[in-house]
Design a protein around this motif. Structure first.
Motif, PDB file in Angstrom:
ATOM      1  N   LYS A 152      65.299 -40.785  20.537  1.00  0.00           N
ATOM      2  CA  LYS A 152      66.697 -40.745  20.975  1.00  0.00           C
ATOM      3  C   LYS A 152      67.142 -39.286  21.006  1.00  0.00           C
ATOM      4  N   GLY A 153      68.132 -39.000  21.847  1.00  0.00           N
ATOM      5  CA  GLY A 153      68.731 -37.677  21.831  1.00  0.00           C
ATOM      6  C   GLY A 153      68.718 -36.983  23.173  1.00  0.00           C
ATOM      7  N   SER A 154      69.032 -35.697  23.120  1.00  0.00           N
ATOM      8  CA  SER A 154      69.220 -34.895  24.324  1.00  0.00           C
ATOM      9  C   SER A 154      67.953 -34.735  25.145  1.00  0.00           C
ATOM     10  N   ALA A 155      66.815 -34.595  24.488  1.00  0.00           N
ATOM     11  CA  ALA A 155      65.565 -34.449  25.241  1.00  0.00           C
ATOM     12  C   ALA A 155      65.277 -35.720  26.038  1.00  0.00           C
ATOM     13  N   VAL A 156      65.578 -36.874  25.466  1.00  0.00           N
ATOM     14  CA  VAL A 156      65.393 -38.136  26.193  1.00  0.00           C
ATOM     15  C   VAL A 156      66.379 -38.205  27.351  1.00  0.00           C
ATOM     16  N   ARG A 157      67.592 -37.764  27.120  1.00  0.00           N
ATOM     17  CA  ARG A 157      68.599 -37.752  28.195  1.00  0.00           C
ATOM     18  C   ARG A 157      68.124 -36.868  29.349  1.00  0.00           C
ATOM     19  N   LEU A 158      67.610 -35.678  29.039  1.00  0.00           N
ATOM     20  CA  LEU A 158      67.081 -34.796  30.079  1.00  0.00           C
ATOM     21  C   LEU A 158      65.946 -35.486  30.830  1.00  0.00           C
ATOM     22  N   LEU A 159      65.033 -36.102  30.094  1.00  0.00           N
ATOM     23  CA  LEU A 159      63.929 -36.848  30.716  1.00  0.00           C
ATOM     24  C   LEU A 159      64.469 -37.898  31.675  1.00  0.00           C
ATOM     25  N   GLN A 160      65.430 -38.675  31.226  1.00  0.00           N
ATOM     26  CA  GLN A 160      65.998 -39.736  32.062  1.00  0.00           C
ATOM     27  C   GLN A 160      66.669 -39.164  33.303  1.00  0.00           C
ATOM     28  N   GLU A 161      67.365 -38.053  33.151  1.00  0.00           N
ATOM     29  CA  GLU A 161      68.015 -37.436  34.309  1.00  0.00           C
ATOM     30  C   GLU A 161      66.981 -36.938  35.318  1.00  0.00           C
ATOM     31  N   ILE A 162      65.912 -36.327  34.822  1.00  0.00           N
ATOM     32  CA  ILE A 162      64.867 -35.840  35.728  1.00  0.00           C
ATOM     33  C   ILE A 162      64.221 -37.007  36.462  1.00  0.00           C
TER      34      ILE A 162
ATOM     35  N   PRO B 240      62.548 -46.038  42.846  1.00  0.00           N
ATOM     36  CA  PRO B 240      62.733 -47.142  41.902  1.00  0.00           C
ATOM     37  C   PRO B 240      61.667 -47.225  40.810  1.00  0.00           C
ATOM     38  N   LYS B 241      60.432 -46.822  41.119  1.00  0.00           N
ATOM     39  CA  LYS B 241      59.405 -46.951  40.079  1.00  0.00           C
ATOM     40  C   LYS B 241      59.553 -45.919  38.969  1.00  0.00           C
ATOM     41  N   TYR B 242      60.323 -44.849  39.207  1.00  0.00           N
ATOM     42  CA  TYR B 242      60.578 -43.851  38.161  1.00  0.00           C
ATOM     43  C   TYR B 242      61.958 -43.997  37.547  1.00  0.00           C
ATOM     44  N   ASP B 243      62.667 -45.064  37.885  1.00  0.00           N
ATOM     45  CA  ASP B 243      64.031 -45.259  37.386  1.00  0.00           C
ATOM     46  C   ASP B 243      63.978 -45.668  35.912  1.00  0.00           C
ATOM     47  N   PRO B 244      64.539 -44.822  35.025  1.00  0.00           N
ATOM     48  CA  PRO B 244      64.500 -45.122  33.595  1.00  0.00           C
ATOM     49  C   PRO B 244      65.617 -46.042  33.117  1.00  0.00           C
ATOM     50  N   GLY B 245      66.412 -46.544  34.056  1.00  0.00           N
ATOM     51  CA  GLY B 245      67.570 -47.340  33.658  1.00  0.00           C
ATOM     52  C   GLY B 245      68.731 -46.421  33.338  1.00  0.00           C
ATOM     53  N   PRO B 246      69.637 -46.850  32.475  1.00  0.00           N
ATOM     54  CA  PRO B 246      70.812 -46.033  32.167  1.00  0.00           C
ATOM     55  C   PRO B 246      70.420 -44.709  31.509  1.00  0.00           C
ATOM     56  N   ILE B 247      71.148 -43.657  31.846  1.00  0.00           N
ATOM     57  CA  ILE B 247      70.930 -42.358  31.202  1.00  0.00           C
ATOM     58  C   ILE B 247      71.746 -42.378  29.920  1.00  0.00           C
ATOM     59  N   ASP B 248      71.073 -42.765  28.836  1.00  0.00           N
ATOM     60  CA  ASP B 248      71.767 -42.978  27.569  1.00  0.00           C
ATOM     61  C   ASP B 248      71.124 -42.249  26.389  1.00  0.00           C
ATOM     62  N   GLY B 249      70.050 -41.498  26.645  1.00  0.00           N
ATOM     63  CA  GLY B 249      69.399 -40.774  25.560  1.00  0.00           C
ATOM     64  C   GLY B 249      68.573 -41.647  24.644  1.00  0.00           C
ATOM     65  N   ASP B 250      68.308 -42.885  25.056  1.00  0.00           N
ATOM     66  CA  ASP B 250      67.532 -43.835  24.257  1.00  0.00           C
ATOM     67  C   ASP B 250      66.248 -44.182  25.011  1.00  0.00           C
ATOM     68  N   PHE B 251      65.101 -43.789  24.488  1.00  0.00           N
ATOM     69  CA  PHE B 251      63.803 -44.015  25.131  1.00  0.00           C
ATOM     70  C   PHE B 251      63.386 -45.464  24.858  1.00  0.00           C
ATOM     71  N   GLY B 252      63.876 -46.349  25.700  1.00  0.00           N
ATOM     72  CA  GLY B 252      63.585 -47.770  25.566  1.00  0.00           C
ATOM     73  C   GLY B 252      62.519 -48.221  26.548  1.00  0.00           C
ATOM     74  N   PRO B 253      62.397 -49.544  26.742  1.00  0.00           N
ATOM     75  CA  PRO B 253      61.338 -50.083  27.585  1.00  0.00           C
ATOM     76  C   PRO B 253      61.409 -49.639  29.048  1.00  0.00           C
ATOM     77  N   LEU B 254      62.610 -49.507  29.621  1.00  0.00           N
ATOM     78  CA  LEU B 254      62.712 -49.081  31.019  1.00  0.00           C
ATOM     79  C   LEU B 254      62.256 -47.628  31.185  1.00  0.00           C
ATOM     80  N   THR B 255      62.627 -46.783  30.245  1.00  0.00           N
ATOM     81  CA  THR B 255      62.188 -45.385  30.294  1.00  0.00           C
ATOM     82  C   THR B 255      60.679 -45.323  30.116  1.00  0.00           C
ATOM     83  N   ASP B 256      60.137 -46.125  29.233  1.00  0.00           N
ATOM     84  CA  ASP B 256      58.687 -46.155  29.007  1.00  0.00           C
ATOM     85  C   ASP B 256      57.945 -46.533  30.289  1.00  0.00           C
ATOM     86  N   VAL B 257      58.413 -47.549  30.982  1.00  0.00           N
ATOM     87  CA  VAL B 257      57.783 -47.972  32.241  1.00  0.00           C
ATOM     88  C   VAL B 257      57.878 -46.857  33.283  1.00  0.00           C
TER      89      VAL B 257
END
Length: 174
Positions: free
Chosen positions: A107-117, A124-141
């Motif tokens: 969790k945190g800012s680095a995850v948020r940056l990752l999600q934004e990038i 769609p295949k790189y969509d991490p879901g909501p940009i929330d700073g939480d590295f969950g299942p959608l971000t993992d996929v």
């Protein structure tokens, strides 16, 4: 608007904390920290291979300023972590050059940056879901899909492990 500015400062400070171990370097600096920054710039194609001599001269200064420009306010790669174009590799620039390793559960800012990038690819295949700073299942996929499709700076396949370490960060052009 003020709340957004405070949040931006807070997330920048949080992201920069991961880079706190790196000293501030600038034109005239020498040593291992300069070589580390130069290597990170080589891996993002801002310097040529072999330019990591540990001396912060005019070539490195130009590379740092170019890197900062591409991530400055108003530029596509700024996201919510824009850099100041000053030629100084301080906490904010270090945080983009050498972000911490993140993985599922982080969790945190680095995850948020990752999600934004990842969101910035607009694929769609790189969509991490909501940009929330939480590295969950959608971000993992999304990370695993990215790792499947991209290579490191030398053209070697990325490990498809869902872990965003230095090679994946470099391929993402953090």
């Amino acid at each position: 608007m003020a709340d957004a500015a405070v949040k931006l400062r807070d997330t920048q400070a949080d992201l920069a904390m991961g880079a706190a171990a790196n000293p501030i370097i600038k034109l005239g600096s020498q040593g291992p920290a300069v070589a580390k920054a130069q290597t990170a710039l080589i891996h993002r194609y801002y310097l040529n291979a072999g330019d990591d001599d540990g001396k912060f001269g005019p070539v490195t200064d130009f590379a740092v300023r170019s890197y900062q420009h591409d991530r400055s306010a108003g530029m596509f790669n700024a996201f919510s972590f824009p850099l100041k174009i000053d030629g100084i590799v301080g906490p904010a620039t270090w945080s983009r050059l050498t972000p911490p390793t993140v993985k599922k559960g982080s969790k945190g800012s680095a995850v948020r940056l990752l999600q934004e990038i990842l969101k910035g690819f607009a694929d769609p295949k790189y969509d991490p879901g909501p940009i929330d700073g939480d590295f969950g299942p959608l971000t993992d996929v999304a990370v695993r899909a990215f790792q499947t499709d991209f290579t490191d700076w030398q053209g070697n396949p990325l490990a498809v492990d869902g872990v965003v370490g230095m090679k994946t960060w470099e391929a993402l052009w953090s």
